[in-house]
Design a protein around this motif. Structure first.
Motif, PDB file in Angstrom:
ATOM      1  N   ALA A  20      -0.346 -16.722 -10.999  1.00 27.91           N
ATOM      2  CA  ALA A  20       0.925 -16.096 -10.274  1.00 27.91           C
ATOM      3  C   ALA A  20       0.252 -15.096  -9.770  1.00 27.91           C
ATOM      4  N   TRP A  21      -0.523 -14.621 -10.130  1.00 29.47           N
ATOM      5  CA  TRP A  21      -1.332 -13.263  -9.143  1.00 29.47           C
ATOM      6  C   TRP A  21      -2.799 -13.299  -8.592  1.00 29.47           C
ATOM      7  N   TRP A  22      -3.402 -14.507  -8.902  1.00 30.08           N
ATOM      8  CA  TRP A  22      -3.633 -15.172  -8.518  1.00 30.08           C
ATOM      9  C   TRP A  22      -3.325 -15.797  -6.880  1.00 30.08           C
ATOM     10  N   LEU A  23      -2.676 -16.715  -6.535  1.00 29.57           N
ATOM     11  CA  LEU A  23      -1.947 -17.113  -5.733  1.00 29.57           C
ATOM     12  C   LEU A  23      -1.712 -16.034  -4.531  1.00 29.57           C
ATOM     13  N   ALA A  24      -0.692 -15.227  -5.549  1.00 28.89           N
ATOM     14  CA  ALA A  24      -0.066 -13.864  -4.672  1.00 28.89           C
ATOM     15  C   ALA A  24      -2.127 -13.769  -3.807  1.00 28.89           C
ATOM     16  N   ALA A  25      -2.846 -13.911  -4.864  1.00 26.83           N
ATOM     17  CA  ALA A  25      -4.507 -12.785  -3.952  1.00 26.83           C
ATOM     18  C   ALA A  25      -4.504 -14.124  -2.433  1.00 26.83           C
ATOM     19  N   LEU A  26      -4.408 -14.787  -2.604  1.00 23.19           N
ATOM     20  CA  LEU A  26      -5.280 -16.222  -1.628  1.00 23.19           C
ATOM     21  C   LEU A  26      -4.048 -16.253  -0.700  1.00 23.19           C
ATOM     22  N   LEU A  27      -2.198 -16.114  -1.298  1.00 22.20           N
ATOM     23  CA  LEU A  27      -1.783 -16.270   0.440  1.00 22.20           C
ATOM     24  C   LEU A  27      -2.036 -14.572   1.157  1.00 22.20           C
ATOM     25  N   CYS A  28      -2.700 -13.248   0.291  1.00 25.14           N
ATOM     26  CA  CYS A  28      -2.619 -12.093   1.430  1.00 25.14           C
ATOM     27  C   CYS A  28      -4.292 -12.261   1.777  1.00 25.14           C
ATOM     28  N   VAL A  39      -7.535  -8.325  -1.815  1.00 23.18           N
ATOM     29  CA  VAL A  39      -8.756  -7.589  -3.915  1.00 23.18           C
ATOM     30  C   VAL A  39      -7.954  -7.306  -4.995  1.00 23.18           C
ATOM     31  N   ALA A  40      -7.106  -6.403  -4.711  1.00 20.06           N
ATOM     32  CA  ALA A  40      -6.247  -5.178  -5.820  1.00 20.06           C
ATOM     33  C   ALA A  40      -5.604  -7.167  -6.994  1.00 20.06           C
ATOM     34  N   ALA A  41      -4.486  -7.790  -6.365  1.00 17.15           N
ATOM     35  CA  ALA A  41      -4.154  -8.658  -6.972  1.00 17.15           C
ATOM     36  C   ALA A  41      -5.177  -9.657  -8.326  1.00 17.15           C
ATOM     37  N   PHE A  42      -6.437 -10.078  -7.337  1.00 14.55           N
ATOM     38  CA  PHE A  42      -7.782 -10.805  -7.624  1.00 14.55           C
ATOM     39  C   PHE A  42      -7.755  -9.746  -9.005  1.00 14.55           C
ATOM     40  N   ASN A  73       1.867   0.228  -1.568  1.00 12.66           N
ATOM     41  CA  ASN A  73       2.653  -0.329  -2.264  1.00 12.66           C
ATOM     42  C   ASN A  73       3.480  -0.376  -2.468  1.00 12.66           C
ATOM     43  N   LEU A  74       4.228   0.051  -1.087  1.00 11.97           N
ATOM     44  CA  LEU A  74       5.616  -0.136  -0.785  1.00 11.97           C
ATOM     45  C   LEU A  74       5.313  -1.834  -0.288  1.00 11.97           C
ATOM     46  N   ILE A  75       4.654  -2.093   0.518  1.00 16.68           N
ATOM     47  CA  ILE A  75       4.316  -3.546   1.223  1.00 16.68           C
ATOM     48  C   ILE A  75       3.858  -4.430   0.696  1.00 16.68           C
ATOM     49  N   TRP A  76       3.432  -4.035  -0.256  1.00 18.40           N
ATOM     50  CA  TRP A  76       3.691  -4.836  -1.696  1.00 18.40           C
ATOM     51  C   TRP A  76       4.410  -5.767  -2.211  1.00 18.40           C
ATOM     52  N   ALA A  77       5.510  -4.351  -2.839  1.00 20.73           N
ATOM     53  CA  ALA A  77       6.429  -4.275  -3.712  1.00 20.73           C
ATOM     54  C   ALA A  77       7.471  -5.767  -2.907  1.00 20.73           C
ATOM     55  N   PHE A 117       2.558  -0.832  -8.461  1.00 18.44           N
ATOM     56  CA  PHE A 117       1.947   0.047  -7.649  1.00 18.44           C
ATOM     57  C   PHE A 117       1.011  -0.820  -8.302  1.00 18.44           C
ATOM     58  N   PRO A 118      -0.277  -1.758  -7.430  1.00 18.71           N
ATOM     59  CA  PRO A 118      -1.572  -2.396  -7.766  1.00 18.71           C
ATOM     60  C   PRO A 118      -2.477  -1.776  -7.538  1.00 18.71           C
ATOM     61  N   TYR A 119      -1.430  -1.148  -5.782  1.00 18.59           N
ATOM     62  CA  TYR A 119      -2.423  -0.499  -5.338  1.00 18.59           C
ATOM     63  C   TYR A 119      -3.065   0.926  -5.490  1.00 18.59           C
ATOM     64  N   GLY A 120      -4.267   1.316  -6.177  1.00 18.52           N
ATOM     65  CA  GLY A 120      -5.005   2.634  -6.539  1.00 18.52           C
ATOM     66  C   GLY A 120      -4.789   2.715  -7.621  1.00 18.52           C
TER      67      GLY A 120
END
Length: 128
Positions: A20-28, A39-42, A73-77, A117-120
């Protein structure tokens, strides 16, 4: 012991949540604007496949970078974090049904918080 924990983790939801995380990374990554989130999601998706023996810590940042992390992080959430967190929470509930699954449920809860909050953040090995 970490190897055994990671193998059991894959069976108890880690494999599907890593995907699921890799799918989110692919979509981004499809958009140029989403590449920093990809990059953060992968990175966290890879951690989600094999979490035992590693931990997540805050990246040392300056004031400007901290502000950008907050906006990122806000945009990601809004777009991805809530459904990844929901997946980890469902996995945590399913793991917590059995006594042996409680440590894995706690790991899913940690990853659910990280979903917002994955960013940072960075992943570092645990040194014994």
């Amino acid at each position: 012991m970490r190897l055994i924990g990671n193998i059991i983790w894959l069976v108890l939801g880690g494999f599907f949540m890593g995907l699921a995380w890799w799918l989110a990374a692919l979509l981004c990554a499809i958009t140029i604007v989403g590449i920093p989130w990809a990059v953060a999601a992968f990175r966290i998706g890879t951690f989600s496949f094999w979490p035992f023996g590693q931990r997540v810590v805050d990246k040392p940042e300056g004031a400007v970078a901290a502000g950008l992390s907050t906006i990122g992080n806000l945009i990601w959430a809004i777009f991805f974090g809530w459904w990844l967190a929901l997946g980890h929470l469902v996995s945590a509930v399913l793991c917590a049904i059995t006594i042996i699954g409680i440590p894995f449920a706690l790991q899913h809860i940690k990853l659910a918080a990280l979903s917002f909050f994955p960013y940072g953040k960075q992943i570092v090995p645990i040194v014994d």
